[in-house]
Design a protein around this motif. Structure first.
Motif, PDB file in Angstrom:
ATOM      1  N   THR A 139      -0.886  -9.043 105.676  1.00 26.69           N
ATOM      2  CA  THR A 139      -0.632  -8.563 107.040  1.00 26.69           C
ATOM      3  C   THR A 139      -1.514  -7.356 107.370  1.00 26.69           C
ATOM      4  O   THR A 139      -1.367  -6.759 108.421  1.00 26.69           O
ATOM      5  CB  THR A 139       0.849  -8.179 107.220  1.00 26.69           C
ATOM      6  OG1 THR A 139       1.189  -7.153 106.280  1.00 26.69           O
ATOM      7  CG2 THR A 139       1.755  -9.388 107.044  1.00 26.69           C
ATOM      8  N   ASP A 140      -2.431  -7.018 106.461  1.00 28.19           N
ATOM      9  CA  ASP A 140      -3.280  -5.845 106.665  1.00 28.19           C
ATOM     10  C   ASP A 140      -4.763  -6.148 106.417  1.00 28.19           C
ATOM     11  O   ASP A 140      -5.491  -5.323 105.895  1.00 28.19           O
ATOM     12  CB  ASP A 140      -2.803  -4.685 105.803  1.00 28.19           C
ATOM     13  CG  ASP A 140      -2.751  -5.021 104.312  1.00 28.19           C
ATOM     14  OD1 ASP A 140      -3.301  -6.075 103.904  1.00 28.19           O
ATOM     15  OD2 ASP A 140      -2.144  -4.239 103.555  1.00 28.19           O
ATOM     16  N   GLY A 141      -5.184  -7.355 106.783  1.00 28.71           N
ATOM     17  CA  GLY A 141      -6.581  -7.729 106.666  1.00 28.71           C
ATOM     18  C   GLY A 141      -7.052  -8.010 105.253  1.00 28.71           C
ATOM     19  O   GLY A 141      -8.239  -8.113 105.002  1.00 28.71           O
ATOM     20  N   GLY A 142      -6.131  -8.106 104.313  1.00 32.27           N
ATOM     21  CA  GLY A 142      -6.491  -8.407 102.935  1.00 32.27           C
ATOM     22  C   GLY A 142      -6.444  -7.211 102.008  1.00 32.27           C
ATOM     23  O   GLY A 142      -6.816  -7.323 100.843  1.00 32.27           O
ATOM     24  N   ALA A 143      -5.959  -6.071 102.486  1.00 29.43           N
ATOM     25  CA  ALA A 143      -5.832  -4.899 101.607  1.00 29.43           C
ATOM     26  C   ALA A 143      -4.731  -5.107 100.573  1.00 29.43           C
ATOM     27  O   ALA A 143      -4.827  -4.631  99.444  1.00 29.43           O
ATOM     28  CB  ALA A 143      -5.565  -3.639 102.433  1.00 29.43           C
ATOM     29  N   SER A 144      -3.668  -5.812 100.956  1.00 25.69           N
ATOM     30  CA  SER A 144      -2.587  -6.139 100.026  1.00 25.69           C
ATOM     31  C   SER A 144      -2.130  -7.568 100.295  1.00 25.69           C
ATOM     32  O   SER A 144      -2.315  -8.092 101.388  1.00 25.69           O
ATOM     33  CB  SER A 144      -1.417  -5.157 100.171  1.00 25.69           C
ATOM     34  OG  SER A 144      -0.866  -5.232 101.468  1.00 25.69           O
ATOM     35  N   TRP A 145      -1.509  -8.191  99.274  1.00 23.62           N
ATOM     36  CA  TRP A 145      -1.154  -9.607  99.338  1.00 23.62           C
ATOM     37  C   TRP A 145       0.270  -9.831  98.874  1.00 23.62           C
ATOM     38  O   TRP A 145       0.742  -9.143  97.962  1.00 23.62           O
ATOM     39  CB  TRP A 145      -2.102 -10.438  98.476  1.00 23.62           C
ATOM     40  CG  TRP A 145      -3.513 -10.382  98.974  1.00 23.62           C
ATOM     41  CD1 TRP A 145      -4.484  -9.512  98.594  1.00 23.62           C
ATOM     42  CD2 TRP A 145      -4.086 -11.208  99.979  1.00 23.62           C
ATOM     43  NE1 TRP A 145      -5.630  -9.755  99.292  1.00 23.62           N
ATOM     44  CE2 TRP A 145      -5.418 -10.795 100.153  1.00 23.62           C
ATOM     45  CE3 TRP A 145      -3.608 -12.274 100.748  1.00 23.62           C
ATOM     46  CZ2 TRP A 145      -6.281 -11.401 101.062  1.00 23.62           C
ATOM     47  CZ3 TRP A 145      -4.461 -12.877 101.645  1.00 23.62           C
ATOM     48  CH2 TRP A 145      -5.784 -12.434 101.798  1.00 23.62           C
ATOM     49  N   SER A 146       0.938 -10.821  99.475  1.00 21.17           N
ATOM     50  CA  SER A 146       2.279 -11.244  99.069  1.00 21.17           C
ATOM     51  C   SER A 146       2.231 -12.719  98.709  1.00 21.17           C
ATOM     52  O   SER A 146       1.670 -13.527  99.455  1.00 21.17           O
ATOM     53  CB  SER A 146       3.284 -11.057 100.215  1.00 21.17           C
ATOM     54  OG  SER A 146       3.390  -9.704 100.562  1.00 21.17           O
ATOM     55  N   ARG A 147       2.826 -13.061  97.592  1.00 23.75           N
ATOM     56  CA  ARG A 147       2.860 -14.459  97.156  1.00 23.75           C
ATOM     57  C   ARG A 147       3.863 -15.221  98.016  1.00 23.75           C
ATOM     58  O   ARG A 147       5.008 -14.807  98.166  1.00 23.75           O
ATOM     59  CB  ARG A 147       3.252 -14.523  95.690  1.00 23.75           C
ATOM     60  CG  ARG A 147       3.046 -15.883  95.096  1.00 23.75           C
ATOM     61  CD  ARG A 147       2.899 -15.829  93.598  1.00 23.75           C
ATOM     62  NE  ARG A 147       1.667 -15.131  93.248  1.00 23.75           N
ATOM     63  CZ  ARG A 147       1.489 -14.451  92.118  1.00 23.75           C
ATOM     64  NH1 ARG A 147       2.436 -14.387  91.224  1.00 23.75           N
ATOM     65  NH2 ARG A 147       0.345 -13.854  91.868  1.00 23.75           N
ATOM     66  N   ASP A 171      -2.271 -12.065 108.849  1.00 20.07           N
ATOM     67  CA  ASP A 171      -3.622 -12.165 109.398  1.00 20.07           C
ATOM     68  C   ASP A 171      -4.629 -12.796 108.434  1.00 20.07           C
ATOM     69  O   ASP A 171      -5.759 -13.058 108.811  1.00 20.07           O
ATOM     70  CB  ASP A 171      -4.129 -10.810 109.888  1.00 20.07           C
ATOM     71  CG  ASP A 171      -4.110  -9.724 108.821  1.00 20.07           C
ATOM     72  OD1 ASP A 171      -4.038 -10.043 107.614  1.00 20.07           O
ATOM     73  OD2 ASP A 171      -4.176  -8.539 109.198  1.00 20.07           O
ATOM     74  N   ARG A 172      -4.208 -13.052 107.192  1.00 18.41           N
ATOM     75  CA  ARG A 172      -5.075 -13.758 106.242  1.00 18.41           C
ATOM     76  C   ARG A 172      -4.208 -14.529 105.259  1.00 18.41           C
ATOM     77  O   ARG A 172      -3.084 -14.142 104.967  1.00 18.41           O
ATOM     78  CB  ARG A 172      -5.962 -12.797 105.458  1.00 18.41           C
ATOM     79  CG  ARG A 172      -6.969 -12.088 106.353  1.00 18.41           C
ATOM     80  CD  ARG A 172      -8.008 -11.416 105.567  1.00 18.41           C
ATOM     81  NE  ARG A 172      -9.167 -12.310 105.505  1.00 18.41           N
ATOM     82  CZ  ARG A 172     -10.342 -11.928 105.061  1.00 18.41           C
ATOM     83  NH1 ARG A 172     -10.523 -10.741 104.588  1.00 18.41           N
ATOM     84  NH2 ARG A 172     -11.341 -12.771 105.056  1.00 18.41           N
ATOM     85  N   VAL A 173      -4.784 -15.595 104.725  1.00 17.11           N
ATOM     86  CA  VAL A 173      -4.141 -16.403 103.687  1.00 17.11           C
ATOM     87  C   VAL A 173      -5.195 -16.648 102.618  1.00 17.11           C
ATOM     88  O   VAL A 173      -6.392 -16.719 102.915  1.00 17.11           O
ATOM     89  CB  VAL A 173      -3.658 -17.759 104.269  1.00 17.11           C
ATOM     90  CG1 VAL A 173      -3.099 -18.646 103.177  1.00 17.11           C
ATOM     91  CG2 VAL A 173      -2.634 -17.529 105.363  1.00 17.11           C
TER      92      VAL A 173
END
Length: 183
Positions: A139-147, A171-173
């Motif tokens: 949700t932050d352009g790829g700075a952090s990720w959730s599985r 905003d990214r997958v």
């Protein structure tokens, strides 16, 4: 139908994790680029017919996703072709075991105007030493990720459809393929 217009369609056909053996032929590596302008037109669909279309990460992974049009070179692994169309994305375990990661990341999406965004894809995981496929969102352009989804081990010789509902602020997958203990 408004709901079908809100799908983020990652090739509903061509995502899979593969293991390869030492007899594998060298696969071509594809350099990827993407636009920093967010995707705002939906439904969005991206197949692998002309190129991967998503970005192979250069930081945080060990090797790259590749594109292929026919069966995998090693016997006892992978599909004989895409679930539809001609091409599919895969990872090659030869020289990349154990537990090596390959990351394929989407362009930036602006789904704020969608009421129920969804990503759909098919995956294929066949072989005795198959690792794990993770689907993650940011949700932050790829700075952090959730599985948001995990598939592990041999799933049998078939393509399997899968859909994941996303929140509007995603905003990214990305797809993270992790190799198993061997090939």
């Amino acid at each position: 139908d408004d709901e079908s217009k809100e799908r983020v369609n990652v090739p509903k056909k061509k995502i899979f994790v593969d293991e390869m053996d030492d007899e594998d032929e060298t696969s071509s590596q594809f350099a990827m680029s993407f636009s920093m302008d967010p995707v705002r037109i939906f439904p969005y669909s991206n197949g692998f017919e002309s190129r991967l279309g998503w970005t192979n990460d250069r930081v945080g992974d060990d090797f790259d996703w590749n594109r292929r049009y026919d069966s995998t070179p090693s016997s006892g692994t992978g599909p004989f072709g895409a679930s539809e169309g001609y091409y599919y994305a895969y990872i090659e375990a030869t020289g990349n075991t154990p537990s090596k990661r390959a990351i394929l990341t989407s362009p930036i999406f602006d789904m704020s105007g969608l009421s129920s965004p969804e990503i759909t894809f098919d995956y294929h995981m066949y072989g005795s030493d198959i690792g794990t496929l993770y689907v993650e969102s940011s949700t932050d352009g790829g700075a952090s990720w959730s599985r948001i989804s995990t598939f592990s081990g041999n799933q049998g010789y078939a393509w399997y459809p899968h859909s994941i509902f996303l929140t509007r602020n995603v905003d990214r997958v990305r797809f993270v393929g992790t190799t198993g203990p061997g090939y």
